[in-house]
Scaffold this active site. Structure first.
Site, PDB file in Angstrom:
ATOM      1  CG  HIS A 161     -66.445-100.934 -18.207  1.00 49.36           C
ATOM      2  ND1 HIS A 161     -65.794 -99.724 -18.196  1.00 49.36           N
ATOM      3  CD2 HIS A 161     -65.484-101.868 -18.416  1.00 49.36           C
ATOM      4  CE1 HIS A 161     -64.494 -99.924 -18.386  1.00 49.36           C
ATOM      5  NE2 HIS A 161     -64.295-101.222 -18.523  1.00 49.36           N
ATOM      6  CB  CYS A 248     -64.933 -94.295 -14.264  1.00 47.23           C
ATOM      7  SG  CYS A 248     -66.242 -95.019 -15.269  1.00 47.23           S
TER       8      CYS A 248
END
Length: 253
Positions: A161, A248
């Site tokens: 990511h 996250c």
């Protein structure tokens, strides 16, 4: 100023969560303990934390950041790139509706993980990755534009990511590692490069004056503290086994 965060308790099925690491499966009880400490750290930073129950249908569901982008003007429900995570958005939607009147949705064939979205100086950077495609990124750019916000695309080379290797702090300071060091899109910021062996620390959060960063990265911590930032470290080693980072585990707004 950030005032609230949404988190979801890890489920027993977390041992089956997606991962690219070779660190072995997480220990469920240890993950629960670390998640509790993470919540406490968010509260120490002044946030009201909304705790959602575990969802055994989705092993990765504790990583709530990926399923929505919460902006000052609207919420965007994403469409995660991993097929096993797509329906997580359905379970999150009613929660978001309690806090936002304006809610937008990313549609197929778009794919978008919010772990690929970095807000820096009121501009959103969107990473193209294995979890976020150009359709998803362009849909997001168009949505944000309708609400007076700007965004642009960043092509990724190797990280899972965008926020795996970069993190915005404050006053133009940005943590960079690996492929993001001297990347053209970020050269206008005051880059704070981190050592290659502590690149994971780039996924840190600046919340109301404090930098929350993963435990176990002493060189990165010293670098950040030398820039004048108070630092609070959190052990998230069980989540790192399944590609998880500090950002996250929560949705912040």
């Amino acid at each position: 100023m950030i005032t609230q965060a949404i988190v979801r308790k890890p489920c027993n099925a977390i041992i089956k969560a997606l991962t690219t690491s070779d660190m072995g499966p997480p220990n469920y009880q240890a993950a629960l303990s670390q998640h509790t400490a993470y919540i406490a750290a968010l509260r120490d930073c002044g946030l009201d934390v909304i705790e959602l129950p575990a969802d055994e249908s989705f092993p990765d569901s504790t990583f709530v950041e990926d399923v929505a982008l919460l902006t000052p003007q609207c919420a965007i429900l994403t469409r995660p790139g991993a097929p096993s995570r797509t329906e997580e958005v359905v379970t999150m939607a009613p929660v978001i509706q309690e806090y936002y009147e304006s809610i937008e949705i990313i549609d197929a064939p778009g794919m978008l993980d919010a772990g690929d979205i970095l807000l820096a100086e009121e501009h959103y950077y969107i990473g193209l990755s294995t979890r976020t495609n150009r359709s998803g990124a362009e849909q997001l750019i168009n949505i944000l534009a309708r609400y007076g916000m700007t965004a642009s695309i960043v092509c990724l080379d190797s990280v899972l990511h965008l926020k795996t290797g970069i993190g915005y702090l404050d006053n133009g300071d940005i943590l960079t590692s690996g492929e993001f060091i001297d990347k053209p899109e970020f050269t206008a910021f005051h880059q704070i490069p981190l050592p290659e062996d502590e690149a994971a620390a780039a996924n840190s959060l600046y919340i109301n004056g404090t930098v929350l960063m993963p435990d176990g990265y002493p060189k990165a911590q010293a670098i950040i503290e030398a820039k004048g930032y108070p630092v609070k470290t959190i052990d998230i080693s069980e989540f790192e086994k399944i590609d998880g980072g500090i950002s996250c585990l929560s949705l912040r707004f």
